[in-house]
Write an enzyme that holds these catalytic residues in place. Sequence first.
Site, PDB file in Angstrom:
ATOM      1  N   GLY A  18       0.810  -1.215   0.000  1.00 25.52           N
ATOM      2  CA  GLY A  18       0.000   0.000   0.000  1.00 25.52           C
ATOM      3  C   GLY A  18       0.840   1.260   0.000  1.00 25.52           C
ATOM      4  O   GLY A  18       2.017   1.231  -0.356  1.00 25.52           O
ATOM      5  N   LEU A  72       0.460   3.644  -2.095  1.00 23.71           N
ATOM      6  CA  LEU A  72       0.837   3.518  -3.507  1.00 23.71           C
ATOM      7  C   LEU A  72       1.389   4.815  -4.076  1.00 23.71           C
ATOM      8  O   LEU A  72       0.962   5.908  -3.723  1.00 23.71           O
ATOM      9  CB  LEU A  72      -0.368   3.068  -4.338  1.00 23.71           C
ATOM     10  CG  LEU A  72      -0.998   1.724  -3.969  1.00 23.71           C
ATOM     11  CD1 LEU A  72      -2.053   1.345  -5.010  1.00 23.71           C
ATOM     12  CD2 LEU A  72       0.032   0.607  -3.829  1.00 23.71           C
ATOM     13  N   HIS A 110       4.356   1.897  -8.114  1.00 18.94           N
ATOM     14  CA  HIS A 110       3.317   0.856  -8.069  1.00 18.94           C
ATOM     15  C   HIS A 110       2.403   0.985  -9.294  1.00 18.94           C
ATOM     16  O   HIS A 110       1.960  -0.020  -9.858  1.00 18.94           O
ATOM     17  CB  HIS A 110       2.456   0.997  -6.812  1.00 18.94           C
ATOM     18  CG  HIS A 110       3.189   0.812  -5.515  1.00 18.94           C
ATOM     19  ND1 HIS A 110       3.323   1.825  -4.596  1.00 18.94           N
ATOM     20  CD2 HIS A 110       3.809  -0.265  -4.983  1.00 18.94           C
ATOM     21  CE1 HIS A 110       3.994   1.371  -3.539  1.00 18.94           C
ATOM     22  NE2 HIS A 110       4.301   0.111  -3.748  1.00 18.94           N
ATOM     23  N   GLN A 168       7.943  -9.524   7.649  1.00 17.11           N
ATOM     24  CA  GLN A 168       9.140  -9.115   6.926  1.00 17.11           C
ATOM     25  C   GLN A 168       9.809  -7.874   7.538  1.00 17.11           C
ATOM     26  O   GLN A 168      10.790  -7.374   7.012  1.00 17.11           O
ATOM     27  CB  GLN A 168       8.848  -8.897   5.438  1.00 17.11           C
ATOM     28  CG  GLN A 168       8.003  -7.691   5.115  1.00 17.11           C
ATOM     29  CD  GLN A 168       7.591  -7.677   3.653  1.00 17.11           C
ATOM     30  OE1 GLN A 168       6.787  -8.501   3.207  1.00 17.11           O
ATOM     31  NE2 GLN A 168       8.150  -6.760   2.873  1.00 17.11           N
TER      32      GLN A 168
END
Length: 252
Positions: A29, A31, A35, A59
Amino acid sequence: MIQTAYDLESLRSWRNSLKGSVGFVPTMGALHIGHGALLEKARQENDHVVLSVFVNPTQFDKKEDLEKYPSTLQQDIELAEKVGVDLIWVPTYPQLYPDGFKYKITEQDLSMKFCGAHRPGHFDGVLSIVMKLFNLVRPHCAYFGEKDYQQLTLIQGLVEAFFLDVKIIPVATVREESGLAYSSRNVHLSSEDKKIAPKLFEIIKNSSSAEEARHQLTEAGLKIDYVEDYGPRRLAAAYLGTTRLIDNVELK
Ligand code: AMP
Protein backbone atom coordinates in the site's frame (compact mmCIF):
# COMPACT_ATOMS: atom_id res chain seq x y z
CA MET A 1 -16.22 -0.20 -10.96
CA ILE A 2 -13.42 -1.53 -8.81
CA GLN A 3 -14.34 -4.24 -6.31
CA THR A 4 -12.85 -4.61 -2.84
CA ALA A 5 -12.31 -7.79 -0.83
CA TYR A 6 -11.53 -7.77 2.88
CA ASP A 7 -11.86 -11.49 3.59
CA LEU A 8 -10.65 -14.70 2.01
CA GLU A 9 -14.15 -15.81 1.05
CA SER A 10 -14.72 -12.73 -1.14
CA LEU A 11 -11.30 -13.13 -2.74
CA ARG A 12 -11.93 -16.81 -3.41
CA SER A 13 -15.38 -16.35 -4.88
CA TRP A 14 -14.13 -13.50 -7.12
CA ARG A 15 -11.22 -15.68 -8.28
CA ASN A 16 -13.46 -18.70 -8.92
CA SER A 17 -15.80 -16.64 -11.08
CA LEU A 18 -13.05 -15.67 -13.56
CA LYS A 19 -12.26 -16.92 -17.01
CA GLY A 20 -9.13 -15.63 -18.74
CA SER A 21 -5.75 -14.49 -17.50
CA VAL A 22 -5.15 -12.98 -14.07
CA GLY A 23 -2.39 -10.44 -13.41
CA PHE A 24 -1.39 -9.85 -9.78
CA VAL A 25 0.41 -6.91 -8.14
CA PRO A 26 1.26 -7.52 -4.47
CA THR A 27 2.04 -4.35 -2.47
CA MET A 28 2.16 -2.95 1.04
CA GLY A 29 0.00 0.00 0.00
CA ALA A 30 0.84 3.73 0.27
CA LEU A 31 0.84 3.52 -3.51
CA HIS A 32 2.94 5.80 -5.70
CA ILE A 33 3.86 6.12 -9.38
CA GLY A 34 6.20 3.11 -9.14
CA HIS A 35 3.32 0.86 -8.07
CA GLY A 36 1.27 2.51 -10.82
CA ALA A 37 3.72 1.25 -13.45
CA LEU A 38 3.30 -2.35 -12.22
CA LEU A 39 -0.48 -2.00 -12.28
CA GLU A 40 -0.49 -0.49 -15.77
CA LYS A 41 1.64 -3.30 -17.15
CA ALA A 42 -0.61 -5.87 -15.47
CA ARG A 43 -3.64 -4.09 -16.98
CA GLN A 44 -2.14 -4.20 -20.49
CA GLU A 45 -1.24 -7.88 -20.32
CA ASN A 46 -4.18 -9.57 -18.56
CA ASP A 47 -7.95 -10.00 -18.69
CA HIS A 48 -8.24 -9.43 -14.92
CA VAL A 49 -6.03 -7.46 -12.52
CA VAL A 50 -5.87 -7.89 -8.75
CA LEU A 51 -3.93 -5.67 -6.38
CA SER A 52 -3.22 -6.71 -2.80
CA VAL A 53 -2.52 -4.21 -0.02
CA PHE A 54 -1.03 -5.86 3.04
CA VAL A 55 1.69 -4.53 5.32
CA ASN A 56 3.29 -7.86 6.10
CA PRO A 57 4.56 -7.86 9.71
CA THR A 58 6.79 -10.93 9.29
CA GLN A 59 9.14 -9.12 6.93
CA PHE A 60 9.84 -6.24 9.35
CA ASP A 61 12.85 -6.78 11.57
CA LYS A 62 12.20 -3.55 13.50
CA LYS A 63 8.92 -2.84 15.31
CA GLU A 64 9.29 0.96 14.84
CA ASP A 65 9.62 0.52 11.07
CA LEU A 66 6.38 -1.50 10.94
CA GLU A 67 4.54 0.94 13.21
CA LYS A 68 5.43 3.99 11.13
CA TYR A 69 4.81 2.35 7.73
CA PRO A 70 2.47 4.75 5.87
CA SER A 71 -1.12 3.78 5.12
CA THR A 72 -3.28 5.60 2.53
CA LEU A 73 -5.98 3.07 1.64
CA GLN A 74 -8.54 5.54 0.29
CA GLN A 75 -5.97 7.09 -2.09
CA ASP A 76 -4.76 3.60 -3.04
CA ILE A 77 -8.29 2.62 -4.06
CA GLU A 78 -8.58 5.79 -6.18
CA LEU A 79 -5.26 5.15 -7.95
CA ALA A 80 -6.18 1.51 -8.56
CA GLU A 81 -9.54 2.52 -9.97
CA LYS A 82 -7.87 5.02 -12.34
CA VAL A 83 -5.57 2.32 -13.72
CA GLY A 84 -8.50 -0.06 -14.21
CA VAL A 85 -7.72 -2.62 -11.50
CA ASP A 86 -10.62 -5.07 -11.11
CA LEU A 87 -10.15 -6.08 -7.48
CA ILE A 88 -8.29 -4.59 -4.55
CA TRP A 89 -7.74 -7.18 -1.84
CA VAL A 90 -6.97 -6.02 1.71
CA PRO A 91 -6.37 -9.09 3.88
CA THR A 92 -5.49 -9.18 7.60
CA TYR A 93 -2.77 -10.94 9.60
CA PRO A 94 -5.05 -13.58 11.22
CA GLN A 95 -6.50 -14.43 7.80
CA LEU A 96 -3.07 -14.94 6.21
CA TYR A 97 -1.25 -16.48 9.18
CA PRO A 98 -3.68 -19.02 10.71
CA ASP A 99 -0.59 -20.88 12.01
CA GLY A 100 0.93 -17.75 13.60
CA PHE A 101 3.98 -18.05 11.28
CA LYS A 102 5.05 -21.48 12.56
CA TYR A 103 5.50 -22.47 8.93
CA LYS A 104 7.83 -20.37 6.81
CA ILE A 105 9.89 -20.45 3.65
CA THR A 106 13.63 -19.99 4.00
CA GLU A 107 16.18 -19.55 1.26
CA GLN A 108 19.67 -20.27 2.51
CA ASP A 109 22.02 -18.39 0.23
CA LEU A 110 21.16 -15.06 -1.42
CA SER A 111 18.60 -14.22 1.29
CA MET A 112 21.40 -14.11 3.86
CA LYS A 113 23.31 -11.40 1.94
CA PHE A 114 22.83 -7.67 1.28
CA CYS A 115 19.42 -6.64 2.73
CA GLY A 116 19.10 -10.06 4.38
CA ALA A 117 22.37 -9.59 6.28
CA HIS A 118 21.09 -6.29 7.71
CA ARG A 119 17.46 -7.29 8.23
CA PRO A 120 17.44 -10.76 9.85
CA GLY A 121 14.45 -12.85 8.78
CA HIS A 122 13.29 -10.25 6.25
CA PHE A 123 13.27 -12.57 3.25
CA ASP A 124 11.68 -15.46 5.20
CA GLY A 125 8.77 -13.06 5.68
CA VAL A 126 8.78 -11.95 2.04
CA LEU A 127 8.96 -15.45 0.54
CA SER A 128 6.36 -16.84 2.93
CA ILE A 129 3.83 -14.10 2.23
CA VAL A 130 4.39 -14.28 -1.53
CA MET A 131 3.77 -18.04 -1.47
CA LYS A 132 0.53 -17.52 0.51
CA LEU A 133 -0.66 -14.73 -1.80
CA PHE A 134 0.13 -16.77 -4.92
CA ASN A 135 -1.76 -19.80 -3.55
CA LEU A 136 -4.82 -17.68 -2.84
CA VAL A 137 -4.84 -15.51 -5.99
CA ARG A 138 -3.57 -18.19 -8.41
CA PRO A 139 -2.33 -15.57 -10.89
CA HIS A 140 -0.97 -16.32 -14.35
CA CYS A 141 1.45 -13.37 -14.11
CA ALA A 142 2.77 -11.46 -11.10
CA TYR A 143 4.53 -8.10 -11.33
CA PHE A 144 7.52 -7.06 -9.22
CA GLY A 145 9.73 -3.96 -9.33
CA GLU A 146 13.42 -4.06 -10.17
CA LYS A 147 13.85 -1.50 -7.42
CA ASP A 148 13.83 -4.43 -5.00
CA TYR A 149 16.26 -6.41 -7.11
CA GLN A 150 17.26 -8.93 -4.45
CA GLN A 151 13.59 -9.57 -3.66
CA LEU A 152 12.78 -10.02 -7.35
CA THR A 153 15.66 -12.50 -7.78
CA LEU A 154 14.58 -14.49 -4.71
CA ILE A 155 10.97 -14.65 -5.90
CA GLN A 156 12.13 -15.90 -9.31
CA GLY A 157 14.09 -18.55 -7.40
CA LEU A 158 11.04 -19.45 -5.29
CA VAL A 159 8.94 -20.03 -8.42
CA GLU A 160 11.63 -22.31 -9.86
CA ALA A 161 12.29 -24.21 -6.62
CA PHE A 162 8.62 -25.00 -5.94
CA PHE A 163 7.44 -25.35 -9.58
CA LEU A 164 4.91 -22.55 -9.12
CA ASP A 165 2.69 -22.01 -12.13
CA VAL A 166 3.12 -18.24 -12.35
CA LYS A 167 5.17 -16.00 -14.62
CA ILE A 168 7.18 -13.33 -12.81
CA ILE A 169 7.31 -10.08 -14.77
CA PRO A 170 10.01 -7.57 -13.74
CA VAL A 171 9.22 -3.87 -14.06
CA ALA A 172 11.92 -1.18 -14.36
CA THR A 173 12.39 1.20 -11.42
CA VAL A 174 10.36 4.39 -11.69
CA ARG A 175 12.22 7.49 -10.53
CA GLU A 176 11.54 11.10 -9.67
CA GLU A 177 13.16 13.67 -11.98
CA SER A 178 16.02 13.89 -9.48
CA GLY A 179 16.77 10.19 -10.01
CA LEU A 180 15.44 9.18 -6.58
CA ALA A 181 13.45 5.94 -6.83
CA TYR A 182 9.83 6.34 -5.73
CA SER A 183 9.27 4.57 -2.42
CA SER A 184 6.47 4.57 0.15
CA ARG A 185 9.11 5.40 2.76
CA ASN A 186 10.12 8.66 0.99
CA VAL A 187 7.35 10.47 2.90
CA HIS A 188 9.59 10.21 5.96
CA LEU A 189 12.42 12.20 4.32
CA SER A 190 12.87 15.75 5.60
CA SER A 191 13.34 18.53 3.03
CA GLU A 192 17.11 18.42 3.77
CA ASP A 193 17.16 14.62 3.30
CA LYS A 194 15.30 15.04 0.00
CA LYS A 195 18.22 17.03 -1.38
CA ILE A 196 20.72 14.32 -0.49
CA ALA A 197 18.60 11.24 -1.29
CA PRO A 198 19.05 11.38 -5.12
CA LYS A 199 22.79 10.99 -4.59
CA LEU A 200 22.28 7.32 -3.79
CA PHE A 201 21.38 6.51 -7.38
CA GLU A 202 23.69 9.10 -8.92
CA ILE A 203 26.72 7.75 -7.07
CA ILE A 204 26.13 4.01 -7.55
CA LYS A 205 25.47 4.69 -11.25
CA ASN A 206 28.56 6.83 -11.90
CA SER A 207 31.21 5.40 -9.60
CA SER A 208 33.78 3.03 -11.07
CA SER A 209 33.63 0.51 -8.21
CA ALA A 210 31.51 -0.38 -5.19
CA GLU A 211 34.33 0.81 -2.98
CA GLU A 212 34.43 4.23 -4.64
CA ALA A 213 30.64 4.44 -4.30
CA ARG A 214 30.88 3.66 -0.56
CA HIS A 215 33.43 6.43 -0.13
CA GLN A 216 31.37 9.02 -2.05
CA LEU A 217 28.11 8.10 -0.30
CA THR A 218 29.68 8.54 3.10
CA GLU A 219 31.06 11.92 2.01
CA ALA A 220 27.55 12.89 0.84
CA GLY A 221 26.16 12.19 4.33
CA LEU A 222 24.52 8.79 3.87
CA LYS A 223 25.05 6.02 6.41
CA ILE A 224 25.75 2.88 4.40
CA ASP A 225 24.29 -0.55 5.10
CA TYR A 226 25.97 -2.06 2.05
CA VAL A 227 27.09 -1.29 -1.49
CA GLU A 228 28.04 -4.43 -3.41
CA ASP A 229 28.21 -5.64 -6.99
CA TYR A 230 26.07 -8.71 -7.60
CA GLY A 231 26.09 -10.23 -11.09
CA PRO A 232 25.14 -7.48 -13.55
CA ARG A 233 24.01 -5.06 -10.83
CA ARG A 234 25.35 -2.75 -8.17
CA LEU A 235 23.08 -2.98 -5.10
CA ALA A 236 22.98 -0.45 -2.28
CA ALA A 237 21.14 0.40 0.92
CA ALA A 238 21.80 3.41 3.10
CA TYR A 239 20.17 5.49 5.79
CA LEU A 240 19.30 9.17 5.76
CA GLY A 241 18.36 9.85 9.34
CA THR A 242 16.04 6.98 10.26
CA THR A 243 14.85 6.40 6.68
CA ARG A 244 16.37 3.44 4.88
CA LEU A 245 16.76 3.83 1.11
CA ILE A 246 17.57 0.99 -1.28
CA ASP A 247 18.43 1.12 -4.95
CA ASN A 248 20.39 -0.68 -7.64
CA VAL A 249 21.71 -0.09 -11.12
CA GLU A 250 22.76 -2.22 -14.06
CA LEU A 251 26.56 -2.17 -14.40
CA LYS A 252 27.85 -0.77 -17.68
P1 AMP B 1 6.08 -2.33 -1.76
O1 AMP B 1 4.68 -1.85 -1.59
O2 AMP B 1 7.11 -1.29 -1.46
O3 AMP B 1 6.33 -3.64 -1.08
O4 AMP B 1 6.27 -2.60 -3.30
C1 AMP B 1 5.37 -3.40 -4.04
C2 AMP B 1 5.98 -3.65 -5.40
O5 AMP B 1 6.21 -2.40 -6.06
C3 AMP B 1 7.34 -4.37 -5.34
O6 AMP B 1 7.39 -5.32 -6.40
C4 AMP B 1 8.31 -3.25 -5.54
O7 AMP B 1 9.54 -3.66 -6.11
C5 AMP B 1 7.55 -2.36 -6.51
N1 AMP B 1 8.06 -0.98 -6.48
C6 AMP B 1 8.21 -0.18 -5.39
N2 AMP B 1 8.75 1.01 -5.74
C7 AMP B 1 8.97 0.96 -7.08
C8 AMP B 1 9.51 1.87 -8.04
N3 AMP B 1 9.96 3.07 -7.70
N4 AMP B 1 9.57 1.47 -9.33
C9 AMP B 1 9.12 0.24 -9.71
N5 AMP B 1 8.59 -0.66 -8.85
C10 AMP B 1 8.51 -0.31 -7.56
